[in-house]
Design a protein around this motif. Structure first.
Motif, short mmCIF file in Angstrom:
data_model
loop_
_atom_site.label_atom_id
_atom_site.label_comp_id
_atom_site.label_asym_id
_atom_site.label_seq_id
_atom_site.Cartn_x
_atom_site.Cartn_y
_atom_site.Cartn_z
N ALA A 60 0.82 -1.21 0.00
CA ALA A 60 0.00 0.00 0.00
C ALA A 60 0.85 1.25 0.00
N HIS A 61 0.32 2.27 -0.63
CA HIS A 61 0.77 3.67 -0.49
C HIS A 61 0.20 4.10 0.85
N LEU A 62 1.06 4.31 1.83
CA LEU A 62 0.60 4.44 3.21
C LEU A 62 1.30 5.58 3.92
N LEU A 63 0.56 6.27 4.77
CA LEU A 63 1.18 7.26 5.65
C LEU A 63 2.29 6.59 6.43
N ALA A 64 3.47 7.18 6.40
CA ALA A 64 4.62 6.57 7.06
C ALA A 64 4.36 6.28 8.54
N PRO A 65 3.71 7.19 9.30
CA PRO A 65 3.47 6.88 10.71
C PRO A 65 2.54 5.70 10.94
N ILE A 66 1.64 5.41 10.00
CA ILE A 66 0.75 4.26 10.17
C ILE A 66 1.56 2.97 10.17
N PHE A 145 -2.40 9.13 13.16
CA PHE A 145 -1.01 8.73 12.94
C PHE A 145 -0.60 9.20 11.54
N SER A 146 -0.25 10.47 11.46
CA SER A 146 0.09 11.07 10.16
C SER A 146 1.05 12.22 10.36
N GLY A 147 1.86 12.47 9.33
CA GLY A 147 2.69 13.66 9.36
C GLY A 147 1.86 14.92 9.46
N HIS A 148 0.68 14.91 8.85
CA HIS A 148 -0.21 16.09 8.90
C HIS A 148 -0.56 16.43 10.35
N ASN A 149 -0.94 15.44 11.12
CA ASN A 149 -1.28 15.65 12.52
C ASN A 149 -0.07 16.16 13.30
#
Length: 390
Positions: A60-66, A145-149
């Motif tokens: 998957a293309h996934l948020l790195a923190p996930i 769990f995201s860089g955005h957060n």
């Protein structure tokens, strides 16, 4: 006799930072590596995570923190994940409504391009609203769990705003951010490209800061897969990494307009090619009046060693989880987080690209706060006056 092609189902969210994945499939690089890749579009990161965890997706293309949180069992069931390829560094931005920007500029003391100055201006606006008994400001981010957060929280807290007490943070899928801002459901958001630019083009948002202005080098999206899949099918994983590497090289050498046109198609990012072109060039329109700002490091796809996973990046993401009470701070969890971004699979598949990117000083490069030291997590966390206990 034609060799058997390996079928892979890979989930994605329609964002520009999945460019290498799109190009690997659409330019035939995956096919040439013996892979039949089916790209499956999803609307939310929780869908992508859950389908990856239970085996509906191979990768998957996934948020790195996930990837880190799933491996640690933080916020969900524990599923060991590896992230052997970094699809993108940076690429986010903080966008606010015209009314919030006006209020912040009226309370600004300093340069509007300085994140610390704007964070302090936000704190003054928050205080003004509290004194007037107004509702708290609401900001959107894509996932806990995201860089955005973490970038939104880092910026706010640097100015004295407690993101858990002084404002409301809500989760919204990336494609829904602009509509939520236009309808007044949120006052601002942090999201990846192209949705900040879409908000500006529609006249409903102003980009305050690129994420690279807050954190100079931050792992944003990973190619993630279950650890068991990587162990059981190493040749398939290596073939996929080679295809992605070729795609990243192609993107770097091609005319940006060609890549933008590919990404603009339905079933990929699906927005106007001009918006994507500005993203790829790091030249974004930041306000409805047409003002632009440029940063060549806005979104890194293959440049500066961005492809190779870096355990220090995983450690920093885990440190943000610990700072905001999502996970306890412990050496064992830190080690486990770093293993998610272990570069062994990448280095075996792509020996010519295996050298770590050269850099000096703090590998993260935050605009404010203590210098990150992954081996002294307690000292790092104690340097923040605003933080949470797990």
């Amino acid at each position: 006799m034609t060799a058997k092609r390996e079928h892979l189902r890979i989930g994605f969210i329609p964002l520009a930072d999945a460019a290498s994945l799109f190009v690997a499939v659409d330019k035939g690089f995956a096919d040439e590596e013996g892979l039949d890749v089916e790209l499956v579009q999803e609307v939310s990161w929780s869908n992508v995570r859950d389908k990856l965890n239970i085996g509906m997706f191979d990768a998957a293309h996934l948020l790195a923190p996930i990837a880190v949180a799933s491996s640690l069992g933080v916020g969900h069931v524990r599923t060991p994940i590896v992230a052997p390829y970094n699809l993108a560094m940076n690429g986010n931005a903080i966008t606010v409504s015209p009314s919030l920007r006006e209020a912040m500029m009226a309370r600004l003391d300093g340069d509007a391009l300085d994140p610390l100055a704007t964070a302090r201006a936000l704190a003054r606006v928050v205080a003004d609203r509290k004194a007037a008994h107004a509702e708290p400001l609401t900001f959107g981010m894509t996932f806990p769990f995201s860089g955005h957060n973490y970038q939104l929280r880092y910026w706010m807290a640097a100015g004295g705003v407690d993101p858990d007490e002084d404002v409301r943070l809500v989760v919204l899928p990336p494609p829904y951010m602009v509509g939520s801002l236009a309808q007044g459901h949120v006052d601002g958001f942090c999201v990846g490209a192209p949705w900040n630019s879409v908000a500006v083009d529609l006249g409903v948002g102003h980009i305050l800061h690129f994420s690279v202005e807050l954190i100079s080098r931050c792992a944003e999206k990973s190619l993630a897969m279950r650890e068991s899949f990587a162990q059981e099918r190493p040749d398939v994983v290596a073939a996929l990494l080679r295809a992605l590497h070729r795609a990243a090289r192609f993107i770097g050498a091609a005319e940006p307009a060609e890549i933008a046109a590919m990404l603009a198609r339905p079933g990929r990012v699906g927005v106007d090619a001009e918006v994507i072109l500005r993203t790829l060039q790091g030249r974004l329109k930041v306000s409805p009046d047409g003002a632009t700002r440029e940063n060549r490091r806005y979104l890194l796809l293959g440049e500066e060693g961005a492809e190779r996973p870096d355990p220090t990046q995983a450690a920093w993401l885990y440190a943000q989880m610990a700072r905001w009470g999502q996970a306890p701070a412990s050496p064992a969890l830190l080690d486990a987080a770093e293993r998610v971004f272990c570069a062994d699979i990448f280095d075996t598949a792509l020996p010519s690209a295996a050298a770590p990117a050269p850099r000096s000083g703090d590998a993260i490069g935050a605009f404010s706060g203590p210098c990150f030291a992954d081996r002294d997590l307690d000292a790092y966390l104690s340097g923040f006056p605003i933080r949470r206990a797990p």
